[in-house]
Scaffold this motif. Structure first.
Motif, mmCIF file in Angstrom:
data_model
loop_
_atom_site.group_PDB
_atom_site.id
_atom_site.type_symbol
_atom_site.label_atom_id
_atom_site.label_comp_id
_atom_site.label_asym_id
_atom_site.label_seq_id
_atom_site.Cartn_x
_atom_site.Cartn_y
_atom_site.Cartn_z
ATOM 1 N N ASN A 1 0.812 -1.218 0.000
ATOM 2 C CA ASN A 1 0.000 0.000 0.000
ATOM 3 C C ASN A 1 0.847 1.271 0.000
ATOM 4 N N LEU A 2 2.154 1.077 0.076
ATOM 5 C CA LEU A 2 3.070 2.213 -0.055
ATOM 6 C C LEU A 2 3.636 2.298 -1.463
ATOM 7 N N THR A 3 3.367 1.271 -2.281
ATOM 8 C CA THR A 3 3.921 1.199 -3.645
ATOM 9 C C THR A 3 2.808 1.019 -4.673
ATOM 10 N N ALA A 4 1.729 1.764 -4.491
ATOM 11 C CA ALA A 4 0.599 1.781 -5.440
ATOM 12 C C ALA A 4 -0.016 0.401 -5.642
ATOM 13 N N GLY A 5 -0.002 -0.426 -4.603
ATOM 14 C CA GLY A 5 -0.614 -1.741 -4.669
ATOM 15 C C GLY A 5 0.233 -2.808 -5.335
ATOM 16 N N LYS A 6 1.446 -2.443 -5.743
ATOM 17 C CA LYS A 6 2.324 -3.406 -6.425
ATOM 18 C C LYS A 6 3.262 -4.069 -5.423
ATOM 19 N N ARG A 7 3.391 -5.374 -5.557
ATOM 20 C CA ARG A 7 4.337 -6.091 -4.698
ATOM 21 C C ARG A 7 5.751 -5.925 -5.237
ATOM 22 N N ILE A 8 6.673 -5.616 -4.349
ATOM 23 C CA ILE A 8 8.063 -5.458 -4.767
ATOM 24 C C ILE A 8 8.792 -6.792 -4.652
ATOM 25 N N THR A 9 9.916 -6.907 -5.320
ATOM 26 C CA THR A 9 10.712 -8.132 -5.271
ATOM 27 C C THR A 9 11.333 -8.287 -3.890
ATOM 28 N N SER A 10 11.156 -9.441 -3.279
ATOM 29 C CA SER A 10 11.712 -9.667 -1.949
ATOM 30 C C SER A 10 13.217 -9.911 -2.026
ATOM 31 N N VAL A 11 13.872 -9.752 -0.898
ATOM 32 C CA VAL A 11 15.317 -9.978 -0.842
ATOM 33 C C VAL A 11 15.649 -11.416 -1.218
ATOM 34 N N LEU A 12 14.891 -12.376 -0.685
ATOM 35 C CA LEU A 12 15.187 -13.785 -0.977
ATOM 36 C C LEU A 12 14.977 -14.116 -2.450
ATOM 37 N N ASP A 13 13.922 -13.568 -3.044
ATOM 38 C CA ASP A 13 13.693 -13.805 -4.473
ATOM 39 C C ASP A 13 14.785 -13.154 -5.319
ATOM 40 N N ALA A 14 15.218 -11.966 -4.914
ATOM 41 C CA ALA A 14 16.272 -11.275 -5.656
ATOM 42 C C ALA A 14 17.596 -12.039 -5.563
ATOM 43 N N ILE A 15 17.857 -12.631 -4.407
ATOM 44 C CA ILE A 15 19.069 -13.436 -4.242
ATOM 45 C C ILE A 15 19.041 -14.638 -5.189
ATOM 46 N N LYS A 16 17.870 -15.287 -5.266
ATOM 47 C CA LYS A 16 17.734 -16.447 -6.157
ATOM 48 C C LYS A 16 17.932 -16.038 -7.619
ATOM 49 N N GLU A 17 17.401 -14.870 -7.976
ATOM 50 C CA GLU A 17 17.436 -14.432 -9.371
ATOM 51 C C GLU A 17 18.792 -13.855 -9.779
ATOM 52 N N LYS A 18 19.397 -13.062 -8.894
ATOM 53 C CA LYS A 18 20.607 -12.317 -9.265
ATOM 54 C C LYS A 18 21.905 -12.951 -8.771
ATOM 55 N N GLY A 19 21.823 -13.696 -7.677
ATOM 56 C CA GLY A 19 23.034 -14.304 -7.130
ATOM 57 C C GLY A 19 24.070 -13.264 -6.740
ATOM 58 N N ASP A 20 25.287 -13.447 -7.188
ATOM 59 C CA ASP A 20 26.380 -12.529 -6.851
ATOM 60 C C ASP A 20 26.242 -11.162 -7.513
ATOM 61 N N GLU B 1 -7.280 0.735 0.645
ATOM 62 C CA GLU B 1 -6.584 -0.463 0.172
ATOM 63 C C GLU B 1 -7.097 -0.906 -1.197
ATOM 64 N N ASN B 2 -8.360 -0.629 -1.484
ATOM 65 C CA ASN B 2 -8.892 -0.930 -2.815
ATOM 66 C C ASN B 2 -8.188 -0.106 -3.892
ATOM 67 N N GLN B 3 -7.605 1.021 -3.480
ATOM 68 C CA GLN B 3 -6.837 1.859 -4.400
ATOM 69 C C GLN B 3 -5.346 1.523 -4.373
ATOM 70 N N GLY B 4 -4.965 0.560 -3.533
ATOM 71 C CA GLY B 4 -3.560 0.205 -3.382
ATOM 72 C C GLY B 4 -2.778 1.266 -2.631
ATOM 73 N N LYS B 5 -3.437 1.942 -1.705
ATOM 74 C CA LYS B 5 -2.802 3.033 -0.985
ATOM 75 C C LYS B 5 -3.084 2.943 0.509
ATOM 76 N N THR B 6 -2.311 3.689 1.280
ATOM 77 C CA THR B 6 -2.626 3.877 2.689
ATOM 78 C C THR B 6 -3.759 4.885 2.811
ATOM 79 N N VAL B 7 -4.401 4.895 3.965
ATOM 80 C CA VAL B 7 -5.429 5.901 4.233
ATOM 81 C C VAL B 7 -4.800 7.297 4.225
ATOM 82 N N VAL B 8 -3.595 7.395 4.759
ATOM 83 C CA VAL B 8 -2.899 8.687 4.833
ATOM 84 C C VAL B 8 -2.700 9.285 3.442
ATOM 85 N N GLU B 9 -2.432 8.435 2.451
ATOM 86 C CA GLU B 9 -2.251 8.930 1.084
ATOM 87 C C GLU B 9 -3.584 9.132 0.366
ATOM 88 N N ALA B 10 -4.462 8.130 0.437
ATOM 89 C CA ALA B 10 -5.695 8.158 -0.353
ATOM 90 C C ALA B 10 -6.745 9.097 0.206
#
Length: 254
Positions: free
Chosen positions: A46-65, A219-228
């Motif tokens: 809800n801080l990123t317009a309702g979009k899920r960001i890449t997690s650290v563990l997923d990024a480690i699997k994808e990018k490695g070193d 949350e239906n707008q993918g936002k916090t109450v403070v923003e929306a």
């Protein structure tokens, strides 16, 4: 810098509360880093317009070193930076261990130096307090712990377990238990029920959040109450909660 871990039973509204508090802190002029410590990796959406960001563990699997800080650190609403620790494939591996790995990687990438936060919020699943989920407490990452609860029995049971864990680690000079946020569920005589429970658990109610349809609307707008809905009564409640959290927590001298 303030380092605050916000714990609570799954489904209690912990992530909603944390992200709205993060947005409120931003509006007060603070730079904030919110770190989601739940395998679902949805703390910051809800801080990123309702979009899920890449997690650290997923990024480690994808990018490695080849992993870079920009792969795991995202700018969200206002002056809020967002990180999701992530977790293993369901049924495989230890989610708690995933949190430890994520924290170690963030330090290695010097993520804290990049965003330079005034306040770090750790949003932590609190149904269990195993080694990994206790990492913000026992690893010295968090200075203060706040628990989100309602007047429901299982929520208060989880709060009791979390407070007990904090007190045990507190004997070793780690995080301080700052109190609870009552996230109302309209349980009969809810505030009195929580106050009675706190006589055994310890601590006080930092702030009582009302049950308000504005939360779902935002949350239906993918936002916090403070923003929306910044002019709404609920947004004002979150801003007041943020100010109360500043009153009961302390700045890390390091």
């Amino acid at each position: 810098m303030r380092k605050i871990a916000i714990y609570g039973k799954g489904g209690i509204g912990k992530s909603t509360t944390t992200s709205n508090v993060a947005a409120a802190f931003s509006d007060l002029g603070y730079r904030v880093l919110q770190i989601g410590c739940d395998p679902k990796a949805d703390s910051t959406k809800n801080l990123t317009a309702g979009k899920r960001i890449t997690s650290v563990l997923d990024a480690i699997k994808e990018k490695g070193d080849d992993l870079a800080v920009d792969d795991v650190l995202y700018r969200g609403y206002g002056n809020v930076w967002c990180v999701e620790a992530g977790g293993p494939t369901p049924g495989i591996g230890c989610a708690g261990r995933g949190i430890i790995t994520a924290f170690e990687k963030l330090e290695e990438l010097e993520a804290y130096d990049v965003c330079k936060p005034d306040i770090i919020l750790y949003d932590v699943l609190g149904d269990v307090v195993c080694g990994g989920f206790a990492m913000p407490i026992r690893g010295g990452y968090a200075k203060d712990v706040v628990i989100v609860t309602s007047g429901e029995m299982m929520s208060l049971y989880a709060a009791s377990n979390i407070a007990s864990a904090v007190k045990n680690f507190g004997k070793r000079g780690y995080a301080h238990y700052a109190g609870v946020i009552l996230n109302s569920r309209n349980v009969p005589d809810e505030e009195n029920t929580v106050r009675k429970a706190l006589k055994e658990i310890g601590g006080d109610i930092i702030y009582t959040l009302p049950r308000d349809s504005a939360v779902q609307e935002a949350e239906n707008q993918g936002k916090t109450v403070v923003e929306a809905l910044p002019e709404s009564h609920m947004a004002e409640c979150y801003r007041n909660l943020a100010k109360q959290i500043l009153e009961v927590t302390t700045e890390d001298e390091e």
